[in-house]
Each structure stands twice: as structure tokens, then as C-alpha cells.
Motif scaffolding. Sequence first.
Motif, PDB file in Angstrom:
ATOM      1  N   THR A 133       1.669   1.933  -3.616  1.00 38.81           N
ATOM      2  CA  THR A 133       0.443   2.279  -4.323  1.00 38.81           C
ATOM      3  C   THR A 133      -0.006   3.691  -3.961  1.00 38.81           C
ATOM      4  OG1 THR A 133      -0.169  -0.055  -4.128  1.00 38.81           O
ATOM      5  CG2 THR A 133      -1.865   1.450  -4.905  1.00 38.81           C
ATOM      6  N   MET A 180      -0.697   6.755  -6.432  1.00 41.27           N
ATOM      7  CA  MET A 180      -2.065   7.265  -6.473  1.00 41.27           C
ATOM      8  C   MET A 180      -2.136   8.729  -6.031  1.00 41.27           C
ATOM      9  SD  MET A 180      -5.433   5.316  -4.940  1.00 41.27           S
ATOM     10  CE  MET A 180      -4.975   3.755  -5.694  1.00 41.27           C
ATOM     11  N   MET A 219       0.797  -1.224   0.000  1.00 42.54           N
ATOM     12  CA  MET A 219       0.000   0.000   0.000  1.00 42.54           C
ATOM     13  C   MET A 219       0.835   1.282   0.000  1.00 42.54           C
ATOM     14  SD  MET A 219      -3.235  -1.207   2.384  1.00 42.54           S
ATOM     15  CE  MET A 219      -4.177   0.309   2.175  1.00 42.54           C
ATOM     16  N   VAL A 274      -5.935  -1.912  -3.680  1.00 39.23           N
ATOM     17  CA  VAL A 274      -6.269  -0.786  -4.555  1.00 39.23           C
ATOM     18  C   VAL A 274      -7.360   0.081  -3.931  1.00 39.23           C
ATOM     19  CG1 VAL A 274      -7.182  -0.134  -6.811  1.00 39.23           C
ATOM     20  CG2 VAL A 274      -5.548  -2.017  -6.624  1.00 39.23           C
ATOM     21  N   LEU A 334       7.669   0.164  -7.083  1.00 38.04           N
ATOM     22  CA  LEU A 334       6.450  -0.609  -7.295  1.00 38.04           C
ATOM     23  C   LEU A 334       6.775  -1.976  -7.889  1.00 38.04           C
ATOM     24  CD1 LEU A 334       3.366  -0.713  -7.253  1.00 38.04           C
ATOM     25  CD2 LEU A 334       3.384   0.281  -9.539  1.00 38.04           C
ATOM     26  N   THR A 391      -6.170   1.685  -0.496  1.00 38.37           N
ATOM     27  CA  THR A 391      -5.261   2.811  -0.689  1.00 38.37           C
ATOM     28  C   THR A 391      -6.020   4.030  -1.202  1.00 38.37           C
ATOM     29  OG1 THR A 391      -3.458   1.290  -1.198  1.00 38.37           O
ATOM     30  CG2 THR A 391      -3.156   3.578  -1.825  1.00 38.37           C
TER      31      THR A 391
END
Length: 295
Positions: free
Chosen positions: A105, A109, A102, A156, A126, A159
Motif C-alpha cells: 500500500t 500511495m 502496508m 489505509v 498488491l 499507511t
Amino acid sequence: MRAALGGGLLVVAYTAVISSADAITKFIAQGYAAPQLFAISGMIVAALSLVAAGGRSGRALRTACPRAMALRAAATVLASICFFYAFRLLPFADVFVFVGLMPITAALMSGLLLGEHPRPAAWAALVAGFVGLLCLMPGGISTASHGHLCAMGGVVTGTFSLVLSRYIARFEQNALAQVFYPNLALGLSTCLALPFVWKPMLLTDMGWVLAYAGLLFSARWLLVVALRLLAAYVVTPLLNLQFVWMVGLGAFAFGEWPQPMTWLGVAIVMGSGLFLLWDQLAPQRAPLWRARTDP
């Protein structure tokens, strides 16, 4: 520094509380469907938020970001269901490898939602995290199970919920609203499935659900306040402490000890997440992502 220290301590407390709640999830998941657990616990957490707000509930639960709050609520519902089935299908510590992904991510993001632009090195981190996940699937992606897919879905959507929490905290200081609305959405949405999945609950199991709801309320409040003090990309690497709690709880409560490949996956994922944190905090280096500033 005081805010950073306070935020760090809140995250440490959060990891202990949420790991305990996750252990109850794994325990209850073997006998009941996800909607039954979340319909009860979601409504209890929403009720606790109303109690905590007291006579000022109208002001305490007002939000300045209704659309972002709605998206956060939807993401919370999806993440809760995904992780519920991940805990049912995978060993306790294995799920952590996904939780450990996370931070990376969140770094990527945040570029889309918070105006922070990742450099190529962030993508390298990543990729390293993805290699860590492959340690759980020595036969390759083709051996991925439904549990792995559920855990990735939880990463996904979970996060996304965390980054939205940080976004909302830019515009309001109201922590209770961020606890109330996602859990109300979780409770109401899963209530729709209750007629199809309901099983009578033993009194002891109801006690576990009540304990889960209390822990969940405390954990989500702690995390919202921590995200108000620290950026999401700083908070999420500190969540790696969950692995310590999860290994202890998995061994003590479920007799599960991580396999060697799980330890290797954890080391890779934690290392890539901590690298992102180090790069961000090192003053002599340009960070992997830069916050967009107004001209």
C-alpha cells in the motif's frame, strides 16, 4: 550505509516495542471502549513529548508542514481506532496479515504523495497481497467480518500516516513534533466521547494504560527517526518482523496460535512486500517505482 543500518536497527526496535503496545491494546480492548484508552494514552504521550522537549518546546514542536501534519494527525486517529477494534475482534496474529499489506500500500500511495510512479508489477504485488488476505476468509469476501473491515481501514489510514511522515521529514528534522501533534489530536478528539463511554478503571488497568502510553511514545519516536533515514517503502517491509513478536505474544499472553491459513496468508503477504523491497534495492534492475526528479 551507516544511515541505512541505523534506520534498520531502529525499525527492529520499533517492531518489538509496538507489538508490546498492541498486546496491551488487545488486553484492554476487552473491557473498555477505544475513546477511553486513547483519551488517556494520547494525552500522556503528548505530555511526554513536552517533557522531552524541555525548555525548548516552542522550537522543538514547531512544524514546517502544518497542513501535512494535520492530515497525519487525522490519519493517526482513524488508524488507532480501526486497529483497536480489529484487535478486539480478530486473533492477534490475523491482524498481522493486514499489517503486512502496508508495504505494498505504501509503494502505491507514495506515487501520489512522494512523486514515485509504480509500474504494473507493483500492482501485481498488491494483488498477491490481496490473495494473502483471502486466506483469512476461505469463504470469500462475503465472509468478511467487522474485524476484517476495521483492519483494512487501519491499513489505509495507517499507511497514509506513514507516507505523510516521510513527506514531512523531507522538510524538517523535528521528530518530536511528529509524535506530539498526532497524539494530541488522538487525545483531544477521543475526549469528546468520554462522557458516553467512560467506565471506572481499576488501578492495575490504569497501570496497563500508562505502560501502553510509554511504549507508544517510544515506538512512534523510533519510527519517525527511522523514516527520516529510510524511505517508507524500505521501512514498511521490515515491519514484517512484527509477525514474530505477535505470534510469540499471542501464544504467551492470549493462548492463540495461528491457523494454517493464517501462516499461508502471512507467507504470501510477506513475500510480495519483500519482492518490492528487493526490486527497489537491486542495482541491475529498474525499480517498480521511480522518484520524480526536477528537470
